[in-house]
Scaffold this active site. Structure first.
Site, PDB file in Angstrom:
ATOM      1  N   GLY A  70       0.816  -1.209   0.000  1.00  0.00           N
ATOM      2  CA  GLY A  70       0.000   0.000   0.000  1.00  0.00           C
ATOM      3  C   GLY A  70       0.852   1.264   0.000  1.00  0.00           C
ATOM      4  N   THR A  71       1.946   1.236   0.738  1.00  0.00           N
ATOM      5  CA  THR A  71       2.804   2.420   0.825  1.00  0.00           C
ATOM      6  C   THR A  71       3.341   2.806  -0.551  1.00  0.00           C
ATOM      7  OG1 THR A  71       3.400   1.890   3.097  1.00  0.00           O
ATOM      8  CG2 THR A  71       4.923   3.317   1.893  1.00  0.00           C
ATOM      9  N   ASN A 136      -7.888   4.045   8.985  1.00  0.00           N
ATOM     10  CA  ASN A 136      -7.287   2.894   9.672  1.00  0.00           C
ATOM     11  C   ASN A 136      -7.397   2.987  11.193  1.00  0.00           C
ATOM     12  OD1 ASN A 136      -5.468   4.951   8.494  1.00  0.00           O
ATOM     13  ND2 ASN A 136      -3.982   4.125   9.941  1.00  0.00           N
ATOM     14  N   GLN A 164      -7.992  -0.083   3.783  1.00  0.00           N
ATOM     15  CA  GLN A 164      -8.768  -0.592   4.928  1.00  0.00           C
ATOM     16  C   GLN A 164     -10.199  -0.958   4.547  1.00  0.00           C
ATOM     17  OE1 GLN A 164      -7.663  -1.544   7.762  1.00  0.00           O
ATOM     18  NE2 GLN A 164      -5.644  -0.597   7.858  1.00  0.00           N
ATOM     19  N   THR A 222      11.326  -6.910 -11.589  1.00  0.00           N
ATOM     20  CA  THR A 222      10.728  -8.242 -11.738  1.00  0.00           C
ATOM     21  C   THR A 222       9.626  -8.432 -10.707  1.00  0.00           C
ATOM     22  OG1 THR A 222      12.815  -9.082 -12.563  1.00  0.00           O
ATOM     23  CG2 THR A 222      11.246 -10.728 -11.741  1.00  0.00           C
ATOM     24  N   CYS A 309       2.294   1.372  12.041  1.00  0.00           N
ATOM     25  CA  CYS A 309       3.531   1.995  11.586  1.00  0.00           C
ATOM     26  C   CYS A 309       4.091   2.920  12.659  1.00  0.00           C
ATOM     27  CB  CYS A 309       3.283   2.790  10.315  1.00  0.00           C
ATOM     28  SG  CYS A 309       2.182   1.934   9.199  1.00  0.00           S
TER      29      CYS A 309
HETATM   30  N1  PLP Z   1      -2.980   2.891   3.783  1.00  0.00           N
HETATM   31  C1  PLP Z   1      -3.651   2.561   4.907  1.00  0.00           C
HETATM   32  C2  PLP Z   1      -4.968   3.194   5.170  1.00  0.00           C
HETATM   33  C3  PLP Z   1      -3.103   1.642   5.797  1.00  0.00           C
HETATM   34  O1  PLP Z   1      -3.765   1.326   6.912  1.00  0.00           O
HETATM   35  C4  PLP Z   1      -1.833   1.082   5.508  1.00  0.00           C
HETATM   36  C5  PLP Z   1      -1.182   0.139   6.466  1.00  0.00           C
HETATM   37  O2  PLP Z   1      -1.310   0.270   7.668  1.00  0.00           O
HETATM   38  C6  PLP Z   1      -1.184   1.439   4.329  1.00  0.00           C
HETATM   39  C7  PLP Z   1      -1.784   2.361   3.488  1.00  0.00           C
HETATM   40  C8  PLP Z   1       0.180   0.894   3.968  1.00  0.00           C
HETATM   41  O3  PLP Z   1       0.080  -0.393   3.412  1.00  0.00           O
HETATM   42  P1  PLP Z   1       1.357  -1.366   3.437  1.00  0.00           P
HETATM   43  O4  PLP Z   1       1.488  -1.867   4.836  1.00  0.00           O
HETATM   44  O5  PLP Z   1       0.974  -2.473   2.474  1.00  0.00           O
HETATM   45  O6  PLP Z   1       2.518  -0.596   2.957  1.00  0.00           O
END
Ligand code: PLP
Length: 366
Positions: A70-71, A136, A164, A222, A309
């Protein structure tokens, strides 16, 4: 004692089917870009997963760009869409809030819901707007269709972080009106380190990493074939599970009703907002989130403060601060996030432990 896991917004236990898909894909170790038989077997796994993830998102397969999570997908959307002005809600995940310099934040109300009039006033030419589907920390659901309409009226692009929401709310990329949407596998019972950005045809995405040409030039490197295969398996099951979200909502309601009835001073943050069926953010004024989490962990319950995080350095939540909450709540709120493995007994045992702790902590403070 086996701990009771109530932290599904941080990550979810992997589904056996996803573990199986990862393991099978590890054995098909060809490079999906190779034209020979080995490569074609790996390519098939990637393309099958692309269809499964597209189905979860309500999008075409061609719109799915696999990323490392997600990041990365949030960073790719914001930095890669070619818009110089970036407006994001004040309650976004750090991977959106900190994706670039000069990001401007759109204010939210006391429930964390984005202020559409403020957004309207902030819009200019050459803008991308990023507002999450659901928060989140609090579970509050944003009016994303309205945000998309307001953004589009002003010619802006709209990105939605749906990390989420996936598996808990029905997703429909087209109906949502998003130009880009982020997903992450480990929030839906898939492996960590893999996610996707769903990108509409008309968005000319410039990759963050250069060289290689994979994912039609939108994400080079890759592909993580085992991760992607696990993501696909998890996505298929998560899409089917949205129909059972009522069970989670009933558990969540039981949790909140008993907490409010049995723990003096407790309050539900964003309690008036439409929220995810699995998420409660509970404030206990005067008792730091860190103290609460450690005591509950000792009692056998895994919960968190805000986003995973930032755990390990628990301080007042930036999200709760942006909602206008003072430190007596913003630094004293825990997140309980339920998953399909939780039962009524888990809820009742958790509330009993929380009530006992609150009584003890209150007695100590007095
Ligand atoms: N976006 C939201 C709303 C999240 O809750 C999170 C993870 O906590 C992320 C993005 C980041 O995702 P990832 O852990 O796959 O990098």
């Amino acid at each position: 004692m086996i701990a009771c896991y109530l932290d599904h917004n941080a990550t979810t236990p992997p589904r056996p089917e996803a573990v199986e898909a990862v393991s099978r894909a590890l054995a098909q170790w060809g490079n999906p870009s190779s034209v020979h038989t080995f490569g074609r077997s790996a390519r098939r796994l990637v393309e099958d997963a692309r269809r499964q993830v597209a189905a979860l998102a309500g999008a075409d397969s061609a719109a799915v760009v696999f990323t490392s999570g997600g990041t990365e997908a949030n960073n790719l959307a914001i930095r890669g869409c070619g818009r110089a002005r970036i407006l994001v809600s004040a309650v976004e995940h750090p991977s959106v809030l900190e994706a670039a310099d000069d990001i401007e934040t759109i204010p939210v109300d006391a429930d964390g819901i984005v202020d559409l009039d403020a957004l309207r006033a902030m819009l200019r030419e050459g803008t991308v707007v990023s507002v999450m589907l659901a928060n989140n920390e609090t579970g509050a659901i944003q009016p994303v269709m309205e945000v998309a309409a307001v953004a589009h009226e002003a010619g802006a692009l709209f990105h939605c972080d749906a990390v989420q929401g996936a598996g808990k709310l029905a997703l429909d990329f087209q109906a949502l009106g998003a130009d880009m949407m982020t997903l992450s596998a480990h929030k839906i019972g898939g492996p960590k380190g893999v996610g996707a950005l769903i990108v509409a045809d008309h968005v000319q995405l410039v990759p963050i990493m250069r060289g290689g040409g994979q994912e039609r030039g939108r994400r080079n490197g890759t592909e993580n074939v085992p991760g992607i295969a696990g993501f696909g398996a998890a996505a298929e099951l998560a899409a089917a599970e949205v129909a059972t979200a009522d069970r989670l909502a009933a558990l969540r309601d039981r949790l909140e009703a008993t907490v409010l009835a049995e723990i003096p001073g407790a309050r539900i943050v964003a309690g008036q907002a439409e929220r995810l069926p699995n998420t409660s953010c509970i404030g206990l004024p005067g008792i730091s989130a860190e103290t609460q989490i450690m005591a509950l962990d000792l009692a056998g319950f895994a919960v968190s403060a805000g986003s995973a995080c930032s755990s390990g350095k628990v301080k007042a939540s930036r999200v709760l601060r942006a909602m206008g909450l003072e430190d007596d709540i913003a630094a004293c709120a825990i997140r309980v996030s339920l998953g399909k493995g939780n039962s009524e007994a888990d809820i009742d045992e958790f509330v009993a432990a929380y009530r006992d702790f609150a009584k003890r902590a209150g007695a100590t403070a007095a």
